[in-house]
Design a protein around this motif. Structure first.
Motif, PDB file in Angstrom:
ATOM      1  N   ILE A   8       0.824  -1.203   0.000  1.00  0.00           N
ATOM      2  CA  ILE A   8       0.000   0.000   0.000  1.00  0.00           C
ATOM      3  C   ILE A   8       0.864   1.261   0.000  1.00  0.00           C
ATOM      4  O   ILE A   8       0.713   2.130  -0.840  1.00  0.00           O
ATOM      5  CB  ILE A   8      -0.968  -0.015   1.195  1.00  0.00           C
ATOM      6  CG1 ILE A   8      -1.928  -1.209   1.043  1.00  0.00           C
ATOM      7  CG2 ILE A   8      -1.737   1.302   1.306  1.00  0.00           C
ATOM      8  CD1 ILE A   8      -2.742  -1.505   2.259  1.00  0.00           C
ATOM      9  N   ASP A   9       1.810   1.324   0.932  1.00  0.00           N
ATOM     10  CA  ASP A   9       2.689   2.493   1.001  1.00  0.00           C
ATOM     11  C   ASP A   9       3.760   2.247   2.065  1.00  0.00           C
ATOM     12  O   ASP A   9       3.442   1.807   3.174  1.00  0.00           O
ATOM     13  CB  ASP A   9       1.889   3.739   1.364  1.00  0.00           C
ATOM     14  CG  ASP A   9       2.687   5.024   1.241  1.00  0.00           C
ATOM     15  OD1 ASP A   9       3.714   5.022   0.545  1.00  0.00           O
ATOM     16  OD2 ASP A   9       2.284   6.037   1.852  1.00  0.00           O
ATOM     17  N   VAL A 184      13.607  -2.129   4.252  1.00  0.00           N
ATOM     18  CA  VAL A 184      14.919  -1.696   3.766  1.00  0.00           C
ATOM     19  C   VAL A 184      14.916  -0.165   3.591  1.00  0.00           C
ATOM     20  O   VAL A 184      14.363   0.546   4.395  1.00  0.00           O
ATOM     21  CB  VAL A 184      15.298  -2.458   2.472  1.00  0.00           C
ATOM     22  CG1 VAL A 184      15.566  -3.913   2.797  1.00  0.00           C
ATOM     23  CG2 VAL A 184      14.220  -2.356   1.390  1.00  0.00           C
ATOM     24  N   GLY A 185      15.579   0.346   2.556  1.00  0.00           N
ATOM     25  CA  GLY A 185      15.568   1.777   2.283  1.00  0.00           C
ATOM     26  C   GLY A 185      16.793   2.539   2.734  1.00  0.00           C
ATOM     27  O   GLY A 185      16.967   3.707   2.388  1.00  0.00           O
ATOM     28  N   SER A 186      17.640   1.908   3.586  1.00  0.00           N
ATOM     29  CA  SER A 186      18.843   2.579   4.088  1.00  0.00           C
ATOM     30  C   SER A 186      18.513   3.961   4.654  1.00  0.00           C
ATOM     31  O   SER A 186      19.046   4.987   4.212  1.00  0.00           O
ATOM     32  CB  SER A 186      19.899   2.702   2.979  1.00  0.00           C
ATOM     33  OG  SER A 186      21.115   3.192   3.493  1.00  0.00           O
ATOM     34  N   VAL A 187      17.645   3.990   5.656  1.00  0.00           N
ATOM     35  CA  VAL A 187      17.255   5.252   6.289  1.00  0.00           C
ATOM     36  C   VAL A 187      18.476   5.904   6.927  1.00  0.00           C
ATOM     37  O   VAL A 187      19.227   5.266   7.679  1.00  0.00           O
ATOM     38  CB  VAL A 187      16.165   5.003   7.341  1.00  0.00           C
ATOM     39  CG1 VAL A 187      15.989   6.223   8.238  1.00  0.00           C
ATOM     40  CG2 VAL A 187      14.849   4.637   6.663  1.00  0.00           C
ATOM     41  N   GLN A 188      18.680   7.182   6.619  1.00  0.00           N
ATOM     42  CA  GLN A 188      19.776   7.956   7.199  1.00  0.00           C
ATOM     43  C   GLN A 188      19.323   9.399   7.427  1.00  0.00           C
ATOM     44  O   GLN A 188      18.520   9.931   6.654  1.00  0.00           O
ATOM     45  CB  GLN A 188      20.999   7.957   6.269  1.00  0.00           C
ATOM     46  CG  GLN A 188      21.594   6.595   5.993  1.00  0.00           C
ATOM     47  CD  GLN A 188      22.632   6.648   4.891  1.00  0.00           C
ATOM     48  OE1 GLN A 188      23.433   7.579   4.818  1.00  0.00           O
ATOM     49  NE2 GLN A 188      22.614   5.655   4.008  1.00  0.00           N
ATOM     50  N   ILE A 220      10.208  -4.326   1.443  1.00  0.00           N
ATOM     51  CA  ILE A 220       9.253  -3.211   1.517  1.00  0.00           C
ATOM     52  C   ILE A 220       9.945  -2.061   2.256  1.00  0.00           C
ATOM     53  O   ILE A 220      11.119  -2.152   2.583  1.00  0.00           O
ATOM     54  CB  ILE A 220       7.926  -3.604   2.205  1.00  0.00           C
ATOM     55  CG1 ILE A 220       8.161  -4.032   3.651  1.00  0.00           C
ATOM     56  CG2 ILE A 220       7.240  -4.718   1.426  1.00  0.00           C
ATOM     57  CD1 ILE A 220       6.875  -4.205   4.461  1.00  0.00           C
ATOM     58  N   HIS A 221       9.203  -0.946   2.502  1.00  0.00           N
ATOM     59  CA  HIS A 221       9.809   0.195   3.194  1.00  0.00           C
ATOM     60  C   HIS A 221      11.055   0.611   2.419  1.00  0.00           C
ATOM     61  O   HIS A 221      12.115   0.851   2.976  1.00  0.00           O
ATOM     62  CB  HIS A 221      10.147  -0.202   4.642  1.00  0.00           C
ATOM     63  CG  HIS A 221      10.520   0.945   5.547  1.00  0.00           C
ATOM     64  ND1 HIS A 221      11.804   1.415   5.647  1.00  0.00           N
ATOM     65  CD2 HIS A 221       9.777   1.685   6.403  1.00  0.00           C
ATOM     66  CE1 HIS A 221      11.847   2.398   6.536  1.00  0.00           C
ATOM     67  NE2 HIS A 221      10.626   2.592   7.005  1.00  0.00           N
ATOM     68  N   ARG A 222      10.925   0.692   1.099  1.00  0.00           N
ATOM     69  CA  ARG A 222      12.099   0.911   0.251  1.00  0.00           C
ATOM     70  C   ARG A 222      12.052   2.227  -0.525  1.00  0.00           C
ATOM     71  O   ARG A 222      13.012   2.581  -1.191  1.00  0.00           O
ATOM     72  CB  ARG A 222      12.268  -0.260  -0.725  1.00  0.00           C
ATOM     73  CG  ARG A 222      11.135  -0.470  -1.708  1.00  0.00           C
ATOM     74  CD  ARG A 222      11.368  -1.709  -2.564  1.00  0.00           C
ATOM     75  NE  ARG A 222      10.546  -1.743  -3.742  1.00  0.00           N
ATOM     76  CZ  ARG A 222       9.427  -2.447  -3.878  1.00  0.00           C
ATOM     77  NH1 ARG A 222       9.008  -3.191  -2.874  1.00  0.00           N
ATOM     78  NH2 ARG A 222       8.746  -2.415  -5.006  1.00  0.00           N
ATOM     79  N   GLU A 223      10.952   2.953  -0.429  1.00  0.00           N
ATOM     80  CA  GLU A 223      10.846   4.265  -1.077  1.00  0.00           C
ATOM     81  C   GLU A 223       9.688   5.025  -0.456  1.00  0.00           C
ATOM     82  O   GLU A 223       8.900   4.476   0.311  1.00  0.00           O
ATOM     83  CB  GLU A 223      10.592   4.103  -2.589  1.00  0.00           C
ATOM     84  CG  GLU A 223       9.285   3.431  -2.930  1.00  0.00           C
ATOM     85  CD  GLU A 223       8.981   3.449  -4.422  1.00  0.00           C
ATOM     86  OE1 GLU A 223       9.682   4.167  -5.157  1.00  0.00           O
ATOM     87  OE2 GLU A 223       8.034   2.778  -4.844  1.00  0.00           O
ATOM     88  N   GLY A 224       9.597   6.322  -0.766  1.00  0.00           N
ATOM     89  CA  GLY A 224       8.443   7.099  -0.335  1.00  0.00           C
ATOM     90  C   GLY A 224       8.743   8.229   0.628  1.00  0.00           C
ATOM     91  O   GLY A 224       7.860   9.032   0.932  1.00  0.00           O
ATOM     92  N   TRP A 225       9.998   8.325   1.109  1.00  0.00           N
ATOM     93  CA  TRP A 225      10.372   9.377   2.055  1.00  0.00           C
ATOM     94  C   TRP A 225      11.775   9.882   1.730  1.00  0.00           C
ATOM     95  O   TRP A 225      12.614   9.118   1.258  1.00  0.00           O
ATOM     96  CB  TRP A 225      10.333   8.852   3.493  1.00  0.00           C
ATOM     97  CG  TRP A 225       8.953   8.498   3.951  1.00  0.00           C
ATOM     98  CD1 TRP A 225       8.239   7.375   3.636  1.00  0.00           C
ATOM     99  CD2 TRP A 225       8.117   9.276   4.800  1.00  0.00           C
ATOM    100  NE1 TRP A 225       7.011   7.403   4.232  1.00  0.00           N
ATOM    101  CE2 TRP A 225       6.907   8.565   4.966  1.00  0.00           C
ATOM    102  CE3 TRP A 225       8.269  10.500   5.440  1.00  0.00           C
ATOM    103  CZ2 TRP A 225       5.862   9.043   5.741  1.00  0.00           C
ATOM    104  CZ3 TRP A 225       7.235  10.984   6.224  1.00  0.00           C
ATOM    105  CH2 TRP A 225       6.040  10.258   6.367  1.00  0.00           C
ATOM    106  N   THR A 226      12.034  11.146   2.045  1.00  0.00           N
ATOM    107  CA  THR A 226      13.320  11.727   1.687  1.00  0.00           C
ATOM    108  C   THR A 226      14.469  11.201   2.548  1.00  0.00           C
ATOM    109  O   THR A 226      15.635  11.372   2.180  1.00  0.00           O
ATOM    110  CB  THR A 226      13.280  13.263   1.794  1.00  0.00           C
ATOM    111  OG1 THR A 226      12.844  13.640   3.114  1.00  0.00           O
ATOM    112  CG2 THR A 226      12.327  13.846   0.762  1.00  0.00           C
TER     113      THR A 226
END
Length: 260
Positions: A8-9, A184-188, A220-226
């Motif tokens: 979904i997001d 994922v997404g490598s949040v930093q 998942i959690h791989r895109e959608g935020w800066t």
């Protein structure tokens, strides 16, 4: 046993297991907002939900890895969760929000339903921060094991927001994983903590998958935020270069129900 998943997001997916509907980490705001996540961390939302909120009204259970960050529990997601009820999350979330069943690491909760026999949710450890950052900065996070009768090849694992760390070794020791759903997404937040990661990148994902050996890997959690610093295209390239997991990895198309 039919199992379907719909992205979904961000980390919000809908799992439909024999007709029983589990929603994870509700993020239902549209793109464009800027949010404060605590301790000086800000970021903006760049994606919108691929499924209308009205299509989720018959959700049976919400499992929330943590409540303190808006990229996992935004404004509309929070309102939706409380409207629908039946939420499992951390003990910290349960202290702050009425009606939430809070779990500690390795604690289990049996969910009663006629559609899915002996459904059990177990909280697993997660480390949502670089090793040198104390836990109170990012707050407590959990992952989930979903168990029910009829699982011939192992359980469903959802990592929650985590980097690769020793707690994942314990998950691999205690459970046979059939489907691994990894955040994922490598949040930093580079202006605060440099290149320190708060979630896995592709290399961390492959290391975790190599440890747990799931039949199917779902990032998942791989895109959608800066604050997600690994491009989705880079993630896909790294996975496709891995001879073992490239054929075991499923990249979900948002809004599309997919049988797993």
């Amino acid at each position: 046993m039919e199992i379907n998943i719909t992205h979904i997001d961000t980390a919000c997916v809908l799992l439909e297991i024999n007709g029983y509907k589990i929603l994870t980490d509700p993020t239902l705001d549209g793109a464009g907002g800027t949010y404060y996540h605590g301790f000086g961390a800000f970021s903006s939302k760049t994606s919108s939900p691929a499924v209308a909120e009205s299509e989720l009204e018959d959700v049976d259970l919400i499992i929330l890895s943590h409540h303190q960050h808006k990229d996992n529990f935004d404004i509309k997601g929070k309102a939706f969760a409380f409207k629908n009820g039946n939420i499992i999350s951390t003990k910290a979330a349960a202290k702050e929000m009425d009606g939430v069943k809070g779990l500690d690491d390795w604690e289990s909760f049996e969910v009663k339903t006629d559609r899915l026999k002996n459904l059990k949710i177990t909280a697993t450890p997660a480390q949502h921060r670089p090793w040198w950052i104390p836990e109170f900065v990012s707050g407590k996070v959990i992952g989930f094991i979903i168990e029910f009768d009829g699982q011939e090849n192992g359980v469903i694992y959802i990592s929650g927001d985590t980097v690769y760390f020793d707690g994942l070794v314990e998950v691999a020791k205690q459970f046979k994983i059939d489907v691994g759903i990894f955040h994922v997404g490598s949040v930093q937040f580079r202006y605060l903590t440099g290149l320190g990661m708060y979630t896995m990148d592709a290399k961390g994902l492959l290391k975790a998958a190599g440890l747990m050996k799931p039949r199917l890997v779902i990032p998942i959690h791989r895109e959608g935020w800066t604050h997600f610093k690994e491009k989705e295209s880079d993630l896909e390239l790294i996975i496709k270069d891995d001879t073992h997991f490239r054929d075991k990895t499923l990249f979900l198309e948002s809004g599309v129900k997919t049988r797993i």
